[in-house]
Design an enzyme around this catalytic site. Structure first.
Site, short mmCIF file in Angstrom:
data_model
loop_
_atom_site.label_atom_id
_atom_site.label_comp_id
_atom_site.label_asym_id
_atom_site.label_seq_id
_atom_site.Cartn_x
_atom_site.Cartn_y
_atom_site.Cartn_z
N VAL A 6 0.84 -1.21 0.00
CA VAL A 6 0.00 0.00 0.00
C VAL A 6 0.87 1.25 0.00
O VAL A 6 0.39 2.34 0.25
CB VAL A 6 -0.94 0.04 1.23
CG1 VAL A 6 -2.07 -0.97 1.08
CG2 VAL A 6 -0.18 -0.17 2.53
N GLU A 48 1.61 3.93 -13.09
CA GLU A 48 0.16 4.00 -12.92
C GLU A 48 -0.39 4.98 -13.94
O GLU A 48 0.24 6.02 -14.18
CB GLU A 48 -0.18 4.46 -11.50
CG GLU A 48 0.29 3.46 -10.44
CD GLU A 48 -0.05 3.89 -9.01
OE1 GLU A 48 -0.83 4.84 -8.83
OE2 GLU A 48 0.45 3.24 -8.08
N HIS A 95 -4.90 2.11 -6.72
CA HIS A 95 -4.39 3.17 -5.84
C HIS A 95 -5.55 3.90 -5.14
O HIS A 95 -5.60 5.15 -5.13
CB HIS A 95 -3.51 4.15 -6.63
CG HIS A 95 -2.52 4.88 -5.76
ND1 HIS A 95 -1.28 5.26 -6.18
CD2 HIS A 95 -2.60 5.32 -4.47
CE1 HIS A 95 -0.64 5.90 -5.22
NE2 HIS A 95 -1.43 5.95 -4.15
N ARG A 141 4.28 2.39 -2.26
CA ARG A 141 4.54 2.84 -3.62
C ARG A 141 5.08 1.64 -4.39
O ARG A 141 5.78 0.80 -3.82
CB ARG A 141 5.60 3.96 -3.65
CG ARG A 141 5.12 5.32 -3.16
CD ARG A 141 4.11 5.99 -4.11
NE ARG A 141 3.69 7.30 -3.66
CZ ARG A 141 2.59 7.54 -2.93
NH1 ARG A 141 1.79 6.55 -2.56
NH2 ARG A 141 2.28 8.78 -2.58
N1 LIG Z 1 -1.79 3.81 -1.22
C1 LIG Z 1 -2.04 5.06 -0.91
O1 LIG Z 1 -3.03 5.65 -1.34
C2 LIG Z 1 -1.13 5.79 0.05
C3 LIG Z 1 -1.65 6.80 0.84
C4 LIG Z 1 -0.83 7.42 1.79
C5 LIG Z 1 0.51 7.04 1.88
N2 LIG Z 1 0.99 6.08 1.03
C6 LIG Z 1 2.42 5.69 1.10
O2 LIG Z 1 2.71 5.16 2.38
C7 LIG Z 1 3.95 5.70 2.85
C8 LIG Z 1 3.97 5.68 4.36
O3 LIG Z 1 3.01 6.59 4.87
P1 LIG Z 1 2.92 6.93 6.43
O4 LIG Z 1 1.92 8.01 6.57
O5 LIG Z 1 2.77 5.69 7.22
O6 LIG Z 1 4.40 7.52 6.64
P2 LIG Z 1 5.20 7.74 7.99
O7 LIG Z 1 4.28 7.94 9.13
O8 LIG Z 1 6.23 8.77 7.72
O9 LIG Z 1 5.91 6.32 8.26
C9 LIG Z 1 6.93 5.81 7.51
C10 LIG Z 1 7.52 4.61 8.26
O10 LIG Z 1 8.43 3.93 7.41
C11 LIG Z 1 9.61 3.68 8.15
N3 LIG Z 1 10.76 3.55 7.26
C12 LIG Z 1 11.45 4.51 6.58
N4 LIG Z 1 12.46 3.97 5.89
C13 LIG Z 1 12.41 2.63 6.16
C14 LIG Z 1 13.21 1.53 5.76
N5 LIG Z 1 14.28 1.69 4.96
N6 LIG Z 1 12.87 0.29 6.20
C15 LIG Z 1 11.83 0.12 7.04
N7 LIG Z 1 11.04 1.12 7.46
C16 LIG Z 1 11.34 2.36 7.02
C17 LIG Z 1 9.75 4.87 9.07
O11 LIG Z 1 10.66 4.56 10.11
P3 LIG Z 1 10.89 5.58 11.38
O12 LIG Z 1 9.67 5.38 12.24
O13 LIG Z 1 12.13 5.06 11.99
O14 LIG Z 1 10.99 6.95 10.78
C18 LIG Z 1 8.30 5.03 9.51
O15 LIG Z 1 8.03 4.15 10.57
C19 LIG Z 1 3.99 7.09 2.22
O16 LIG Z 1 5.33 7.55 2.10
C20 LIG Z 1 3.35 6.88 0.88
O17 LIG Z 1 4.32 6.51 -0.07
C21 LIG Z 1 0.20 5.44 0.13
#
Ligand SMILES: NC(=O)c1ccc[n+]([C@@H]2O[C@H](COP(=O)([O-])OP(=O)(O)OC[C@H]3O[C@@H](n4cnc5c(N)ncnc54)[C@H](OP(=O)(O)O)[C@@H]3O)[C@@H](O)[C@H]2O)c1
Length: 325
Positions: free
Chosen positions: A236, A267, A286, A238
């Site tokens: 979910v 996409e 998406h 990218r």
């Molecule tokens: N499908 C959709 O419609 C949709 C919608 C919204 C978002 N998204 C995607 O979902 C992503 C995450 O969103 P979010 O709101 O959950 O972001 P977030 O709150 O910033 O969380 C990102 C998490 O990923 C972890 N992370 C970063 N690099 C990593 C790595 N190399 N290995 C393992 N974990 C890692 C971070 O670790 P730390 O806690 O240590 O910082 C954090 O826990 C977004 O960046 C976006 O691409 C998709």
């Protein structure tokens, strides 16, 4: 202050309705709001903008944005705008992380249950008026209770998934880039480097980390080879986090149990993509992150940050441009 709103897409659901722009105009009468409906129109408006509410910005637009101080995105993923000129610029980026966490977490539950209960097979049989009790029954129903769920990226989305999976009795582990800090619930937190150790035991692998330099191709051939033949992959985040060719091969060979994919490298997904016809794949276009009050939530978050910006207070959800999220 002049604020440009440039949230448009070929897909209507990702285009801000004009009524929400008007709502911001009424709420902040001392600011001038420009509303661009196309990239070209936005380019002509960028030179005046001091703040921007936009899900993307091109190099050309950034070069034209000589007065720009702050850009807020209605999305959580901002990887596409972190090109070298943006990294070098003093423009502050903030995003909408967290806004879609609940709806995406429910989506992850929905697709996990669908694959665990063999629903794609049942739907195909329903369309064919076929009572496939033996065929579906032979595959067996799987339970979330006691399943081992590995969440790659325990942030806003990953945390919301962890919470729901744990409530259903799953044994949950979440990976973070910086693993320091306590777990906020009945699950285990591990550093990103433990991925290979944890993959073999996982029944469900949920990809919820942002697209960064470090996460591109995170789930590739070696990682898929470590997963068990029953395990399912849910992406979910990218498309770029998963090696799609390797995934197609693994699915064709039944080396893993199945996949639920909401995001793809390109996409819309091309009509001839092999993903469409693989029987053990669930595709959503998406849409996992859309919630019924999407534009209320998106404009409220922007408005909260605009109030902070006006008052000189720290913004919420500031992106670490170097880390990429
Ligand atoms: N499908 C959709 O419609 C949709 C919608 C919204 C978002 N998204 C995607 O979902 C992503 C995450 O969103 P979010 O709101 O959950 O972001 P977030 O709150 O910033 O969380 C990102 C998490 O990923 C972890 N992370 C970063 N690099 C990593 C790595 N190399 N290995 C393992 N974990 C890692 C971070 O670790 P730390 O806690 O240590 O910082 C954090 O826990 C977004 O960046 C976006 O691409 C998709």
């Amino acid at each position: 202050m002049t604020i440009l709103i440039a949230i448009h897409s070929p897909f209507e659901i990702w285009t801000i309705p004009p009524s929400y722009v008007d709502r911001l105009r009424h709420r902040f009468p001392t600011h001038a709001f420009l509303h661009a409906r196309t990239d070209d129109e936005a380019l002509t408006m960028y030179p005046d903008a001091e703040a921007v509410f936009a899900g993307q910005i091109t190099r050309q637009q950034l070069a034209a944005a000589t007065r720009l101080r702050w850009l807020h995105s209605p999305a959580a993923g901002v990887g596409g705008m972190l090109f070298p000129e943006m990294l070098a610029s003093p423009v502050v980026l903030s995003n909408s992380r967290g806004m879609s966490a609940g709806t995406i977490a429910e989506h992850v539950l929905a697709v996990t249950l669908a694959l665990f209960r063999r629903l794609p097979h049942a739907f195909r049989c329903q369309a064919a008026h076929e009572w496939a009790q033996d065929a579906i029954g032979a595959q067996g129903n799987r339970l979330i209770a006691d399943a081992r769920v590995l969440i790659v990226g325990l942030g806003a989305i990953g945390g919301a998934v962890a919470q729901r999976m744990a409530l259903l009795g799953a044994r949950v582990t979440g990976l973070r880039r910086r693993a320091a800090g306590p777990a906020h619930g009945p699950w285990t937190v591990a550093p990103a480097g433990h991925l290979h150790d944890l993959l073999p035991a996982a029944d469900v692998v949920v990809v919820a980390a942002p697209h960064t330099r470090e996460t591109r191709g995170l789930i590739g051939r070696p990682e898929l080879a470590l997963m068990s033949r029953d395990a399912i992959l849910v992406n979910v985040s990218r498309g770029q986090l998963v090696d799609e060719l390797a995934l197609v091969e693994a699915l064709r060979a039944r080396a893993i149990g199945g996949a639920a994919l909401d995001v793809f490298v390109d996409e819309p997904l091309a009509p001839d993509s092999p993903f469409w016809t693989l029987p053990n794949v669930l595709i959503t276009p998406h849409t996992s992150g859309f919630r019924p009050d999407h534009w209320d939530a998106a404009t409220d978050l922007f408005a909260e940050n605009l109030e902070r910006f006006d008052a000189g207070l720290p913004l919420v959800n500031v992106v670490d441009k170097e880390a990429g999220y």
